[in-house]
Structures are given as C-alpha cells and as structure tokens.
Scaffold this motif. Structure first.
Motif, mmCIF file in Angstrom:
data_model
loop_
_atom_site.group_PDB
_atom_site.id
_atom_site.type_symbol
_atom_site.label_atom_id
_atom_site.label_comp_id
_atom_site.label_asym_id
_atom_site.label_seq_id
_atom_site.Cartn_x
_atom_site.Cartn_y
_atom_site.Cartn_z
ATOM 1 N N THR A 279 -1.979 1.974 3.541
ATOM 2 C CA THR A 279 -1.892 3.442 3.481
ATOM 3 C C THR A 279 -3.278 4.073 3.490
ATOM 4 O OG1 THR A 279 -0.713 5.234 2.368
ATOM 5 C CG2 THR A 279 -1.806 3.613 0.927
ATOM 6 N N ASP A 280 -3.330 5.304 4.019
ATOM 7 C CA ASP A 280 -4.536 6.131 3.932
ATOM 8 C C ASP A 280 -5.776 5.450 4.508
ATOM 9 O OD1 ASP A 280 -3.721 8.668 2.073
ATOM 10 O OD2 ASP A 280 -2.602 6.882 1.483
ATOM 11 N N THR A 281 -5.652 5.060 5.783
ATOM 12 C CA THR A 281 -6.811 4.437 6.440
ATOM 13 C C THR A 281 -7.895 5.467 6.773
ATOM 14 O OG1 THR A 281 -5.575 4.640 8.511
ATOM 15 C CG2 THR A 281 -5.599 2.477 7.472
ATOM 16 N N HIS A 282 -7.499 6.729 6.991
ATOM 17 C CA HIS A 282 -8.451 7.822 7.259
ATOM 18 C C HIS A 282 -9.468 7.471 8.353
ATOM 19 C CE1 HIS A 282 -7.229 10.616 4.009
ATOM 20 N NE2 HIS A 282 -6.809 9.511 3.432
ATOM 21 N N LEU A 283 -8.958 7.044 9.502
ATOM 22 C CA LEU A 283 -9.842 6.661 10.610
ATOM 23 C C LEU A 283 -10.330 7.893 11.382
ATOM 24 C CD1 LEU A 283 -7.712 3.662 11.897
ATOM 25 C CD2 LEU A 283 -9.799 3.546 10.510
ATOM 26 N N GLY B 279 0.972 6.820 5.884
ATOM 27 C CA GLY B 279 0.346 8.096 6.199
ATOM 28 C C GLY B 279 -1.146 8.223 5.940
ATOM 29 N N ASP B 280 -1.699 9.319 6.491
ATOM 30 C CA ASP B 280 -3.149 9.524 6.557
ATOM 31 C C ASP B 280 -3.809 8.383 7.327
ATOM 32 O OD1 ASP B 280 -2.953 11.946 5.293
ATOM 33 O OD2 ASP B 280 -4.105 11.395 3.510
ATOM 34 N N ILE B 281 -3.260 8.121 8.512
ATOM 35 C CA ILE B 281 -3.903 7.159 9.410
ATOM 36 C C ILE B 281 -5.248 7.729 9.844
ATOM 37 C CG2 ILE B 281 -3.779 6.194 11.754
ATOM 38 C CD1 ILE B 281 -0.777 5.807 11.347
ATOM 39 N N GLY C 168 1.959 7.023 -0.416
ATOM 40 C CA GLY C 168 0.506 6.824 -0.371
ATOM 41 C C GLY C 168 -0.120 8.020 -1.063
ATOM 42 N N HIS C 169 -1.100 8.644 -0.414
ATOM 43 C CA HIS C 169 -1.658 9.942 -0.778
ATOM 44 C C HIS C 169 -2.535 9.952 -2.036
ATOM 45 C CE1 HIS C 169 -2.087 14.252 -0.657
ATOM 46 N NE2 HIS C 169 -1.542 14.415 -1.841
ATOM 47 N N VAL C 170 -2.138 9.270 -3.086
ATOM 48 C CA VAL C 170 -2.884 9.405 -4.349
ATOM 49 C C VAL C 170 -4.032 8.396 -4.460
ATOM 50 C CG1 VAL C 170 -1.044 10.531 -5.627
ATOM 51 C CG2 VAL C 170 -1.132 8.032 -5.605
ATOM 52 N N HIS C 171 -4.171 7.506 -3.481
ATOM 53 C CA HIS C 171 -5.305 6.570 -3.429
ATOM 54 C C HIS C 171 -5.503 5.843 -4.762
ATOM 55 C CE1 HIS C 171 -7.453 8.269 0.377
ATOM 56 N NE2 HIS C 171 -6.221 8.767 0.328
ATOM 57 N N GLN C 172 -4.433 5.402 -5.336
ATOM 58 C CA GLN C 172 -4.473 4.641 -6.588
ATOM 59 C C GLN C 172 -3.114 3.969 -6.767
ATOM 60 O OE1 GLN C 172 -3.964 7.495 -10.200
ATOM 61 N NE2 GLN C 172 -4.681 8.784 -8.499
ATOM 62 N N GLY D 259 -15.617 16.663 -3.742
ATOM 63 C CA GLY D 259 -14.303 16.933 -3.171
ATOM 64 C C GLY D 259 -14.117 16.220 -1.860
ATOM 65 N N TYR D 260 -12.912 16.334 -1.332
ATOM 66 C CA TYR D 260 -12.648 15.678 -0.040
ATOM 67 C C TYR D 260 -11.586 16.414 0.743
ATOM 68 C CZ TYR D 260 -8.359 12.813 0.661
ATOM 69 O OH TYR D 260 -7.116 12.345 0.941
ATOM 70 N N ASN E 55 -0.921 14.174 5.168
ATOM 71 C CA ASN E 55 -1.488 15.517 5.286
ATOM 72 C C ASN E 55 -2.734 15.565 6.161
ATOM 73 O OD1 ASN E 55 -2.080 14.132 2.634
ATOM 74 N ND2 ASN E 55 -3.790 15.567 2.687
ATOM 75 N N HIS E 56 -3.372 14.412 6.407
ATOM 76 C CA HIS E 56 -4.536 14.395 7.295
ATOM 77 C C HIS E 56 -4.151 14.028 8.716
ATOM 78 C CE1 HIS E 56 -7.859 15.061 4.472
ATOM 79 N NE2 HIS E 56 -7.085 14.469 3.585
ATOM 80 N N ASP E 57 -2.853 13.927 8.990
ATOM 81 C CA ASP E 57 -2.383 13.499 10.306
ATOM 82 C C ASP E 57 -1.878 14.666 11.147
ATOM 83 O OD1 ASP E 57 -2.734 10.670 10.325
ATOM 84 O OD2 ASP E 57 -1.121 10.509 8.847
ATOM 85 N N ILE F 2 7.706 8.237 1.765
ATOM 86 C CA ILE F 2 7.226 9.611 1.948
ATOM 87 C C ILE F 2 5.751 9.643 1.525
ATOM 88 C CG2 ILE F 2 8.155 10.259 -0.355
ATOM 89 C CD1 ILE F 2 8.731 13.057 0.867
ATOM 90 N N HIS F 3 4.902 10.265 2.348
ATOM 91 C CA HIS F 3 3.459 10.206 2.067
ATOM 92 C C HIS F 3 3.112 10.754 0.683
ATOM 93 C CE1 HIS F 3 -0.824 10.164 2.709
ATOM 94 N NE2 HIS F 3 -0.885 11.447 2.386
ATOM 95 N N HIS F 4 3.576 11.956 0.384
ATOM 96 C CA HIS F 4 3.228 12.586 -0.904
ATOM 97 C C HIS F 4 4.095 12.007 -2.016
ATOM 98 C CE1 HIS F 4 1.741 15.530 2.032
ATOM 99 N NE2 HIS F 4 0.861 15.876 1.104
HETATM 100 FE FE LIG Z 1 -5.220 10.101 1.939
#
Ligand SMILES: [Fe+2]
Length: 275
Positions: free
Chosen positions: A22-26, A64-66, A202-206, A274-275, A95-97, A163-165
């Motif tokens: 999850t959340d690769t943020h490429l 999500g957040d590929i 995903g989403h919460v990065h933890q 922030g991000y 949300n970043h997709d 679900i991502h969130h």
């Molecule tokens: Fe993310």
C-alpha cells in the motif's frame, strides 16, 4: 457480475494467501522523492525482499496511493515493477491517485481492474473512497450498494471489504482530519452483513489491527514513508518500509503478519511539517 475475477486457490489445503502492499507514492520521475525517500527505490527494495523470502501467495492487493503525482508514468512504473512477482495484481484508488485514469489504463498494463475477487471460500470487494483533489475520503452510496450486491450474490463466502481510507480514527489529530468522513454510515452498513470479516485499508502509513463490533479492521505500513502512531501533529516515523501477508482459512479465520525492511536506507527527512 461484471468486474468479477474468479481465482482458484493455489494451495491444496484451500488456504488462501494474499500479499498486501500500500501507499507506494510513485512519481513520473524514477528519482522522485517524498520527504527524503525515493519511493521507487523503497518499493523496489520491498519487491526484492519478497523475492528473497520466496513465500508463495495467490495474489497482490494494492490498497491505494500508487501515485504521488497523478501521472500516467507513475502507473506505468508501478505496473512494470510489480510484474516481477508473476501474480495477479488488484488495486483500488487512494487520495493521491487519479481513479478514472487508473481504470482506463491498468488492464492493458497487466494490473486487473476487477473490483470483486472470488477465491476459494472468500471474496474481496474493492471500494473507491477517493474524493478528487482532497485528502479525506468519502464512500459513495453506489459503492456501498456494490458491496451489498457482492455479499448477497455469494451468501456462503467470507467477505473482505477493501477501502483506502481506514474507516476509524487512529488517535492522531492531524491524520484523523483526513479520515473517511462518513465512517459512521460505513459501519452501520457493514454491520448488516455477518459475512464481512475484515475491512482492509492503507492511507494511515502505520500498522493497525483492531476489532469493532465483530469486524476486524486492519491497516498496513507504506512501502515509502511511515507516520508516527498517536501523534497530535504531523510526524514521520523512522521505521522501514513495510507490507503485510495474509492467510485466509476456509473456516473464516485470518492470520496476518507485518514485515518491514530492516535498513536505514529509506529514512525520511524528519524536519518536515506536512505532506
Ligand atoms: Fe498514502
């Protein structure tokens, strides 16, 4: 039903094994940097570690957040990189997709756009919680109704709703503003279906793993940056990129383990706000 993918479990014991990333943020740029972490490099290191561990599994679920920049190239990069695992790959938008773009291009890049995966005694229902251009999520009524149709069509299957969130607060003031804003509606809806055993996000990065009213809610570390749990303000964690393995049994029980890269190579910049 349209959007459905039927898979036969690989294991003779009927046990189903799934790899969640999850959340690769490429980025379009292969050296794209998210708060000090080159996300293509951290994802690549995660893929190399999977291959080294040589654990068999049925398919990959990407929650999500590929992308971090909504670019076609970032999705091409993901598809090219994940190919090395030689397994079916399923996704849902974060949300970043750019969800509409993903559904347009992924099939021809080898990533399935199916939203209902049926494998052995389990089904996986992939919902879209993306609200274009903002960080928080919202699950539309048509998505909930899609989940309802899947559950009702297969009353004998155990169900996982992806679900991502994460539809829960995590005790971080800043991150809890970016949650699924209609999570009460989501809970009330899911409570009607005892077949729903797990909500996976995903989403919460933890790492999160809790049970609420008989449904288990799980979230998983990102393959890029990590957020400090229970932090009031935005804060990055020095823990390494992570992923999660699942084992789903015929009787409806779930085993899961989080793995992380044991390296300092992907430490983010700690001075960002922030991000
Ligand atoms: Fe993310």
């Amino acid at each position: 039903m349209e959007d459905q993918c039927l898979l036969k479990p690989r294991s003779a014991d009927g046990q189903l094994r799934v790899l969640q990333i999850t959340d690769t943020h490429l980025f379009a740029d292969e050296n794209g940097d998210l708060l000090g972490v080159k996300t293509a490099q951290s994802f690549n290191a995660v893929l190399e570690e999977f291959q080294k561990q040589n654990i068999d599994f049925d398919f990959v679920l990407m929650t999500g957040d590929i992308s971090q920049d909504y670019s076609v190239e970032s999705y091409q990069r993901f598809a090219n990189m994940i190919k090395c695992l030689n397994k079916p790959v399923f996704f849902l938008p974060g949300n970043h997709d750019d969800g509409p773009l993903m559904y347009r291009i992924f099939n021809r890049l080898g990533v399935s756009t199916a939203r209902n995966i049926i494998c052995g005694n389990w089904q996986f229902i992939l919902l879209n919680s993306e609200v274009y251009g903002v960080a928080h999520g919202w699950v539309q009524r048509d998505q909930l109704e899609y989940a309802e149709r899947c559950v009702e069509e297969h009353p004998n299957l155990h169900s996982v709703v992806c679900i991502h969130h994460l539809p829960l607060l995590v005790g971080s003031d800043w991150l809890d503003t970016q949650t699924l804003h209609n999570q009460d509606e989501f809970h009330v809806f899911m409570q009607r279906f005892p077949a729903v055993k797990l909500v996976l996000s995903g989403h919460v990065h933890q790492e999160v793993d809790v049970i609420r009213q008989n449904i288990r809610y799980i979230a998983t570390p990102s393959t890029s940056i990590q957020f400090v749990p229970k932090s009031r303000d935005f804060a990055l964690d020095s823990k390494g990129p992570g992923w999660r393995y699942f084992s789903f049994s015929k009787d409806g029980s779930i085993d899961t383990v989080v793995c992380r890269l044991n390296t300092d190579r992907f430490r983010p910049r700690m001075d960002v706000g922030g991000y």
